[in-house]
Design a protein around this motif. Structure first.
Motif, PDB file in Angstrom:
ATOM      1  N   ARG A  80     -59.259   8.169  -7.905  1.00 15.95           N
ATOM      2  CA  ARG A  80     -57.934   8.274  -8.910  1.00 15.95           C
ATOM      3  C   ARG A  80     -56.651   8.344  -8.190  1.00 15.95           C
ATOM      4  O   ARG A  80     -55.564   7.804  -8.631  1.00 15.95           O
ATOM      5  CB  ARG A  80     -58.107   9.576  -9.765  1.00 15.95           C
ATOM      6  N   ALA A  81     -56.691   8.907  -7.134  1.00 20.69           N
ATOM      7  CA  ALA A  81     -55.495   9.245  -6.037  1.00 20.69           C
ATOM      8  C   ALA A  81     -55.073   7.843  -5.616  1.00 20.69           C
ATOM      9  O   ALA A  81     -53.869   7.627  -5.674  1.00 20.69           O
ATOM     10  CB  ALA A  81     -55.696  10.183  -5.064  1.00 20.69           C
ATOM     11  N   ALA A 125     -51.097   3.051  -6.633  1.00 19.36           N
ATOM     12  CA  ALA A 125     -50.785   1.798  -6.870  1.00 19.36           C
ATOM     13  C   ALA A 125     -50.139   1.708  -8.219  1.00 19.36           C
ATOM     14  O   ALA A 125     -49.297   0.754  -8.637  1.00 19.36           O
ATOM     15  CB  ALA A 125     -51.864   0.910  -7.096  1.00 19.36           C
ATOM     16  N   LEU A 126     -50.606   2.623  -9.336  1.00 21.64           N
ATOM     17  CA  LEU A 126     -49.724   2.664 -10.493  1.00 21.64           C
ATOM     18  C   LEU A 126     -48.471   3.063 -10.491  1.00 21.64           C
ATOM     19  O   LEU A 126     -47.662   2.390 -11.304  1.00 21.64           O
ATOM     20  CB  LEU A 126     -50.512   3.603 -11.577  1.00 21.64           C
ATOM     21  N   ALA A 127     -48.145   4.076  -9.568  1.00 18.91           N
ATOM     22  CA  ALA A 127     -46.735   4.308  -9.518  1.00 18.91           C
ATOM     23  C   ALA A 127     -45.943   3.154  -8.849  1.00 18.91           C
ATOM     24  O   ALA A 127     -44.677   2.982  -9.214  1.00 18.91           O
ATOM     25  CB  ALA A 127     -46.738   5.461  -8.251  1.00 18.91           C
ATOM     26  N   GLY A 185     -48.788  -4.979  -2.291  1.00 22.60           N
ATOM     27  CA  GLY A 185     -50.124  -5.540  -1.900  1.00 22.60           C
ATOM     28  C   GLY A 185     -50.992  -4.589  -1.251  1.00 22.60           C
ATOM     29  O   GLY A 185     -52.104  -4.634  -1.367  1.00 22.60           O
ATOM     30  N   PHE A 186     -50.475  -3.789  -0.359  1.00 23.05           N
ATOM     31  CA  PHE A 186     -51.121  -2.877   0.398  1.00 23.05           C
ATOM     32  C   PHE A 186     -51.685  -1.636  -0.358  1.00 23.05           C
ATOM     33  O   PHE A 186     -52.948  -1.432  -0.316  1.00 23.05           O
ATOM     34  CB  PHE A 186     -49.996  -2.140   1.369  1.00 23.05           C
ATOM     35  N   ARG A 187     -50.779  -1.286  -1.429  1.00 18.60           N
ATOM     36  CA  ARG A 187     -51.198  -0.273  -2.589  1.00 18.60           C
ATOM     37  C   ARG A 187     -52.466  -0.693  -3.257  1.00 18.60           C
ATOM     38  O   ARG A 187     -53.491  -0.095  -3.638  1.00 18.60           O
ATOM     39  CB  ARG A 187     -50.207   0.361  -2.873  1.00 18.60           C
TER      40      ARG A 187
END
Length: 360
Positions: free
Chosen positions: A243-244, A249-251, A264-266
């Motif tokens: 989840r973290a 990536a959602l942020a 892309g990294f996230r």
């Protein structure tokens, strides 16, 4: 250069989340066989079907946080519905190509290979239309085609989410689309699947806690046995870890629309972490449930099987971890540590996936 504040608020309004919970509760639980059309109809009725679609296109105009909340809620409840495909994948692709996106009907997306066929398309033959993407030389084209005009060969899906191979008719009406919009589809699809996997893991954890608390063996609850406790604790830890990674990536999606320097990294990190965590989660939850968890009558398969299917879509674990690994090696020791503590650019993943699928 754009940067993402990973402390951005991803919370969903409590009343909205309660509505999502209530809707999914209608279609989940033992003895209930949710009909995807009925689920979609209910989502449409309460205004949840087109959450991220702009209001001027008939949607709710909400964002990634609300969409992720619905994705997790549905996955945790084991309710299959083509919300992600319709709202988060087909919708943006239509709008990027200037196609009509006012329909309230379901849709999915198919990326065609060189012979004009797409394989393992989620919800193939189960949505009103399919937004097809093909590569022509160094450019892309899209066509929004009613499903009844396509040749669809049902696949052997492992879950309640149907899959199939899609072949387009020769007289399809194609529209040019910018390559960046198609690459954005890959990143969105990758993040969507990661979010759904996390929701499924949260459903697994809830099921494991409920089962081990209620089930007794040798006169005491299963949850009182240390070996069972270890299974559930590890499941909980992997779920929180996944989840973290996904929330980071959602942020990025909220602040940079997955178009930032570290996007892309996230996404790659989220997919890698989720893939590894899901393997532990599925193993542990089935061990905690024992033989009853493998039966069709039990609801556990509604959360484990779709997650295993989602895990390989829009890039496998090896695909995303390969990009992370090659980036770390290319940077040497001087680049590996900053990558761990700060993140780094991971370019070309979406383009590479598209090349592999389209046969370019």
């Amino acid at each position: 250069m754009t940067t993402t504040d990973t402390t951005v608020d991803l919370a969903v309004d409590p009343d909205l989340q309660q509505m999502m919970d209530d809707v999914m509760a209608r279609f989940s639980g033992p003895g209930v066989r949710p009909d995807p059309d009925a689920v979609w109809g209910t989502l449409t009725e309460v205004g949840l079907a087109r959450l991220t679609t702009p209001e001027d296109a008939g949607g709710s105009g909400a964002g990634w946080a609300e969409a992720a909340g619905l994705l997790r809620t549905a996955a945790a409840a084991g309710v299959a519905v083509p919300f992600a495909e319709t709202d988060l994948l087909a919708g943006p692709l239509r709008r990027a190509a200037g196609l009509d996106d006012f329909s309230g009907a379901t849709a999915t997306v198919a990326v065609l290979n060189a012979s004009g066929t797409a394989h393992q398309v989620a919800w193939a033959d189960a949505t009103a239309s399919v937004v097809c993407v093909r590569r022509v030389g160094d450019r892309y084209e899209v066509a929004d085609i009613p499903t009844d005009r396509l040749t669809v060969t049902p696949g052997e899906g492992v879950s309640a989410v149907p899959t199939g191979s899609v072949t387009v008719p020769r007289d399809a009406d194609w529209t040019p689309i910018d390559a960046t919009a198609v690459e954005a589809l890959v990143l969105r699809g990758s993040l969507v699947r990661a979010v759904q996997c996390v929701g499924a893991m949260e459903g697994m954890l809830a099921s494991a806690i409920a089962h081990t608390t209620a089930r007794t063996q040798f006169g005491r609850a299963l949850a009182r046995f240390q070996s069972v406790q270890n299974l559930v604790v590890d499941l909980a830890a992997e779920t929180v870890l996944a989840r973290a990674a996904v929330d980071a990536a959602l942020a990025d999606a909220l602040t940079d629309d997955l178009a930032g320097e570290l996007s892309g990294f996230r996404v790659a990190v989220a997919r890698s972490v989720v893939s590894q965590a899901l393997a532990v989660a599925v193993r542990n939850v089935h061990q905690a449930h024992g033989a009853i968890g493998t039966t069709h009558e039990h609801t556990l398969h509604r959360v484990t099987l779709p997650a295993l299917q989602w895990r390989s879509e829009f890039g496998s674990a090896a695909f995303w971890e390969g990009f992370l690994g090659r980036t770390a090696v290319a940077g040497g020791m001087a680049g590996a540590w900053p990558m761990v503590v700060e993140g780094t650019r991971v370019d070309g993943a979406a383009a590479a996936w598209l090349e592999a699928v389209t046969g370019a």
